[in-house]
Design a protein around this motif. Structure first.
Motif, PDB file in Angstrom:
ATOM      1  N   HIS A 289       0.834  -1.204   0.000  1.00 48.06           N
ATOM      2  CA  HIS A 289       0.000   0.000   0.000  1.00 48.06           C
ATOM      3  C   HIS A 289       0.865   1.250   0.000  1.00 48.06           C
ATOM      4  O   HIS A 289       0.550   2.238  -0.686  1.00 48.06           O
ATOM      5  CB  HIS A 289      -0.921   0.012   1.210  1.00 48.06           C
ATOM      6  N   GLU A 290       1.950   1.211   0.769  1.00 48.48           N
ATOM      7  CA  GLU A 290       2.854   2.355   0.857  1.00 48.48           C
ATOM      8  C   GLU A 290       3.436   2.698  -0.511  1.00 48.48           C
ATOM      9  O   GLU A 290       3.606   3.868  -0.856  1.00 48.48           O
ATOM     10  CB  GLU A 290       3.975   2.039   1.852  1.00 48.48           C
ATOM     11  N   SER A 291       3.708   1.678  -1.315  1.00 51.12           N
ATOM     12  CA  SER A 291       4.346   1.891  -2.620  1.00 51.12           C
ATOM     13  C   SER A 291       3.344   2.084  -3.755  1.00 51.12           C
ATOM     14  O   SER A 291       3.606   2.844  -4.692  1.00 51.12           O
ATOM     15  CB  SER A 291       5.254   0.707  -2.955  1.00 51.12           C
ATOM     16  N   LEU A 292       2.205   1.373  -3.692  1.00 46.93           N
ATOM     17  CA  LEU A 292       1.289   1.347  -4.831  1.00 46.93           C
ATOM     18  C   LEU A 292      -0.059   1.996  -4.560  1.00 46.93           C
ATOM     19  O   LEU A 292      -0.832   2.221  -5.505  1.00 46.93           O
ATOM     20  CB  LEU A 292       1.043  -0.110  -5.264  1.00 46.93           C
ATOM     21  N   GLY A 293      -0.354   2.278  -3.298  1.00 49.52           N
ATOM     22  CA  GLY A 293      -1.687   2.769  -2.980  1.00 49.52           C
ATOM     23  C   GLY A 293      -2.686   1.627  -3.042  1.00 49.52           C
ATOM     24  O   GLY A 293      -2.456   0.554  -2.488  1.00 49.52           O
ATOM     25  N   SER A 294      -3.796   1.827  -3.739  1.00 52.68           N
ATOM     26  CA  SER A 294      -4.785   0.765  -3.885  1.00 52.68           C
ATOM     27  C   SER A 294      -4.204  -0.396  -4.680  1.00 52.68           C
ATOM     28  O   SER A 294      -3.456  -0.197  -5.643  1.00 52.68           O
ATOM     29  CB  SER A 294      -6.034   1.303  -4.594  1.00 52.68           C
ATOM     30  N   LEU A 295      -4.572  -1.608  -4.285  1.00 55.47           N
ATOM     31  CA  LEU A 295      -4.065  -2.801  -4.982  1.00 55.47           C
ATOM     32  C   LEU A 295      -5.058  -3.334  -5.999  1.00 55.47           C
ATOM     33  O   LEU A 295      -4.748  -4.283  -6.719  1.00 55.47           O
ATOM     34  CB  LEU A 295      -3.742  -3.892  -3.958  1.00 55.47           C
ATOM     35  N   ARG A 296      -6.229  -2.744  -6.067  1.00 55.92           N
ATOM     36  CA  ARG A 296      -7.240  -3.202  -7.018  1.00 55.92           C
ATOM     37  C   ARG A 296      -6.742  -2.987  -8.451  1.00 55.92           C
ATOM     38  O   ARG A 296      -6.331  -1.900  -8.816  1.00 55.92           O
ATOM     39  CB  ARG A 296      -8.570  -2.474  -6.805  1.00 55.92           C
ATOM     40  N   GLY A 297      -6.761  -4.060  -9.222  1.00 54.67           N
ATOM     41  CA  GLY A 297      -6.297  -3.996 -10.600  1.00 54.67           C
ATOM     42  C   GLY A 297      -4.799  -4.154 -10.767  1.00 54.67           C
ATOM     43  O   GLY A 297      -4.304  -4.197 -11.892  1.00 54.67           O
ATOM     44  N   SER A 298      -4.073  -4.260  -9.658  1.00 58.76           N
ATOM     45  CA  SER A 298      -2.619  -4.434  -9.740  1.00 58.76           C
ATOM     46  C   SER A 298      -2.268  -5.900  -9.957  1.00 58.76           C
ATOM     47  O   SER A 298      -3.096  -6.794  -9.784  1.00 58.76           O
ATOM     48  CB  SER A 298      -1.954  -3.923  -8.460  1.00 58.76           C
ATOM     49  N   THR A 299      -1.027  -6.136 -10.346  1.00 62.80           N
ATOM     50  CA  THR A 299      -0.511  -7.497 -10.491  1.00 62.80           C
ATOM     51  C   THR A 299       0.672  -7.660  -9.546  1.00 62.80           C
ATOM     52  O   THR A 299       1.632  -6.886  -9.612  1.00 62.80           O
ATOM     53  CB  THR A 299      -0.065  -7.775 -11.936  1.00 62.80           C
ATOM     54  N   ILE A 300       0.575  -8.641  -8.669  1.00 60.66           N
ATOM     55  CA  ILE A 300       1.594  -8.856  -7.640  1.00 60.66           C
ATOM     56  C   ILE A 300       2.219 -10.243  -7.829  1.00 60.66           C
ATOM     57  O   ILE A 300       1.520 -11.250  -7.880  1.00 60.66           O
ATOM     58  CB  ILE A 300       0.993  -8.767  -6.221  1.00 60.66           C
ATOM     59  N   GLY A 301       3.539 -10.285  -7.936  1.00 57.09           N
ATOM     60  CA  GLY A 301       4.262 -11.553  -8.008  1.00 57.09           C
ATOM     61  C   GLY A 301       4.630 -12.040  -6.612  1.00 57.09           C
ATOM     62  O   GLY A 301       5.019 -11.242  -5.759  1.00 57.09           O
ATOM     63  N   ILE A 302       4.480 -13.321  -6.385  1.00 58.28           N
ATOM     64  CA  ILE A 302       4.844 -13.927  -5.099  1.00 58.28           C
ATOM     65  C   ILE A 302       5.954 -14.939  -5.329  1.00 58.28           C
ATOM     66  O   ILE A 302       5.806 -15.871  -6.124  1.00 58.28           O
ATOM     67  CB  ILE A 302       3.625 -14.624  -4.446  1.00 58.28           C
ATOM     68  N   TRP A 303       7.053 -14.763  -4.608  1.00 57.66           N
ATOM     69  CA  TRP A 303       8.159 -15.718  -4.656  1.00 57.66           C
ATOM     70  C   TRP A 303       8.181 -16.496  -3.343  1.00 57.66           C
ATOM     71  O   TRP A 303       8.535 -15.962  -2.298  1.00 57.66           O
ATOM     72  CB  TRP A 303       9.484 -14.988  -4.817  1.00 57.66           C
ATOM     73  N   GLY A 304       7.786 -17.763  -3.396  1.00 59.57           N
ATOM     74  CA  GLY A 304       7.857 -18.626  -2.228  1.00 59.57           C
ATOM     75  C   GLY A 304       6.509 -18.815  -1.565  1.00 59.57           C
ATOM     76  O   GLY A 304       5.848 -17.852  -1.169  1.00 59.57           O
ATOM     77  N   LEU A 305       6.095 -20.086  -1.462  1.00 55.76           N
ATOM     78  CA  LEU A 305       4.825 -20.449  -0.842  1.00 55.76           C
ATOM     79  C   LEU A 305       5.009 -21.347   0.374  1.00 55.76           C
ATOM     80  O   LEU A 305       4.155 -21.391   1.249  1.00 55.76           O
ATOM     81  CB  LEU A 305       3.924 -21.141  -1.875  1.00 55.76           C
ATOM     82  N   ALA A 306       6.116 -22.098   0.420  1.00 59.02           N
ATOM     83  CA  ALA A 306       6.410 -22.935   1.585  1.00 59.02           C
ATOM     84  C   ALA A 306       6.713 -22.053   2.794  1.00 59.02           C
ATOM     85  O   ALA A 306       7.151 -20.913   2.647  1.00 59.02           O
ATOM     86  CB  ALA A 306       7.600 -23.839   1.290  1.00 59.02           C
ATOM     87  N   PHE A 307       6.509 -22.584   3.994  1.00 63.45           N
ATOM     88  CA  PHE A 307       6.745 -21.768   5.185  1.00 63.45           C
ATOM     89  C   PHE A 307       8.236 -21.521   5.413  1.00 63.45           C
ATOM     90  O   PHE A 307       8.614 -20.589   6.128  1.00 63.45           O
ATOM     91  CB  PHE A 307       6.102 -22.419   6.414  1.00 63.45           C
ATOM     92  N   LYS A 308       9.091 -22.338   4.787  1.00 58.55           N
ATOM     93  CA  LYS A 308      10.538 -22.152   4.862  1.00 58.55           C
ATOM     94  C   LYS A 308      11.150 -22.861   3.659  1.00 58.55           C
ATOM     95  O   LYS A 308      10.489 -23.676   3.001  1.00 58.55           O
ATOM     96  CB  LYS A 308      11.107 -22.730   6.169  1.00 58.55           C
TER      97      LYS A 308
END
Length: 446
Positions: free
Chosen positions: A299-318
């Motif tokens: 939010h600090e960087s992009l403001g609203s996240l609606r319509g944005s595309t966010i990449g996630i690196w890593g799904l395991a807990f470790k």
């Protein structure tokens, strides 16, 4: 010695393989016949570095076998190891259904004296319940031993073969030589105590480590506001031998099958004897909130996240595991979806497990970290897989729509970030490539 290990999850399979490697004859038992079939074909049901190689070695040396026949396995063994799951109930207490069921089956199969050793994490007093169940269903004699495990997923084999210590809880002192012989070759650092104390040592150890994690995350949050660097703070703290450097890595909190389950269970254990464990409740509360720091920084960087595309690196807990139980990624991804973002997901091992638990039309599944970053407004690193540390960050910035990188595990150094053009946020460190909250407030005051 002749052992039967009941349960082929992380604890049971790793324990069985390592006991076989040390020269004992081990039968690993599981009700899931499909799992047993795959194990006989040297296919591990869990992802753990080196496990399949050790299964193959022990099968070839005829020290290890797999079976769905609990009764026959018990009859051919001297020591029966309970390593079944103890998942959390809705109120946080440990569910002992599998433990109690296995104990009854063991009793009915007994044809002579047996040693029953519990490696599953169980509340204080559980081994006494096991003893009562055994006595109800058999007239044969038996001994009960508590031998809690302290392995970590991703390094479970090393932790089993080279443990810091082995804790043995027993009420019959004549068993001590047998228990020491069973664990011979792992370590000479064997601590023998009573059963109830052994049960508590497991919970107390995990609760303390969870406390260190939540503590350093609280320090990190303060560091961001005052302009300090939590990595330097942690290093300075860790040099004090009374504190130690382990579990002082700031990030987005703990997850997995142990810390969340065991902290909640210990809170319930305390509550059952009319004691409020205020400190541990705070540890759990801090951990739950820490993962949403990722959302705040977006939010600090992009403001609203609606319509944005966010990449996630890593799904395991470790890293080095495919375990997504209580992984911070789950709640973070759900929050992003709820805010209207399209989420591109990457994990080298755990993607399949994550997708089985949670899928949504707004999710895009990627085979490479670069694919998850391409065209994204931001990338959030949630699991510190080693391969992510060598990503070309200059090329990353060029491939993104908005070059925001949220490093939830403090993987990257200032030298790696400089000159990339990325808007980079980490945890408890001065912001690189832009004004931190502390710097901005000072600049505003001037």
């Amino acid at each position: 010695m002749k052992l039967t290990v009941i349960g082929t999850g992380y604890v049971g399979l790793v324990s069985g393989v390592c006991f076989a490697l040390s020269g004992h004859h081990v039968i690993c038992v599981d009700k899931d016949e499909e799992k047993i079939k795959k194990l006989k074909q040297m296919e591990s049901p869990i992802y753990e570095p080196g496990i399949e190689e050790l299964i193959e070695l022990n099968l070839r040396e005829e020290r290890l076998s797999f079976s769905a026949d609990l009764q026959d396995s018990v009859r051919h063994s001297d020591i029966i190891i309970l390593a079944v799951g103890t998942p959390s109930l809705p109120n946080g207490e440990a569910d002992l259904t599998y433990i109690e069921g296995a104990a009854a089956e063991i009793a009915k199969a007994m044809e002579g004296h047996k040693i029953i050793m519990t490696k599953s994490t169980v509340p204080v007093g559980t081994n006494e319940k096991i003893s009562k169940i055994l006595a109800k269903f058999t007239h044969h004699s038996f001994d009960i031993v508590s031998a809690p495990e302290f392995l970590r997923e991703g390094s479970a084999i090393r932790d089993t073969l080279h443990p810091d210590r082995i804790v043995i809880g027993l009420d019959n002192p004549e068993l001590e030589p047998t228990m020491r012989e069973l664990h011979k070759g792992f370590t000479e650092n064997v601590f023998v105590t009573d059963i109830r104390s052994a049960e508590m040592i497991k919970y107390a150890s995990n609760a303390f480590l969870a406390t260190k994690i939540s503590f350093i995350n609280e320090i990190a949050n303060i560091c961001e506001k005052v302009g300090a660097d939590v990595t330097e703070v942690a290093q300075g703290m860790g040099m004090d031998q009374r504190i130690g450097s382990s579990f002082l890595q700031a990030g987005i909190g703990y997850g997995g099958s142990c810390f969340p389950k065991d902290t909640n269970a210990l809170i319930q254990i305390a509550g059952n004897v009319d004691y409020e464990f205020k400190l541990l409740k705070s540890v759990v509360e801090v951990n739950k909130g820490q993962r949403f720091m990722i959302i705040s920084k977006l939010h600090e960087s992009l403001g609203s996240l609606r319509g944005s595309t966010i990449g996630i690196w890593g799904l395991a807990f470790k890293p080095n595991t495919d375990d997504v139980r209580e992984a911070p990624a789950r709640e973070i991804v759900e929050a992003l979806v709820a805010e209207g973002a399209t989420v591109k997901l990457y994990d080298p091992i755990a993607a399949t497990n994550f997708r089985q638990q949670y899928d949504h039309p707004q999710l895009r599944w990627c085979n490479l970290p670069e694919e998850a970053a391409e065209g994204s407004d931001a990338v959030c690193l949630l699991t510190d897989w080693s391969l992510l540390k060598d990503i070309d960050l200059h090329q990353l910035a060029k491939s993104m729509r908005n070059g925001v990188l949220i490093d939830g595990r403090n993987v990257y150094s200032k030298e790696q970030i400089e000159g990339t053009g990325l808007v980079y946020h980490s945890v408890g460190r001065p912001q690189m490539g832009g004004l931190s909250g502390y710097s901005a407030s000072v600049a505003g005051a001037v």
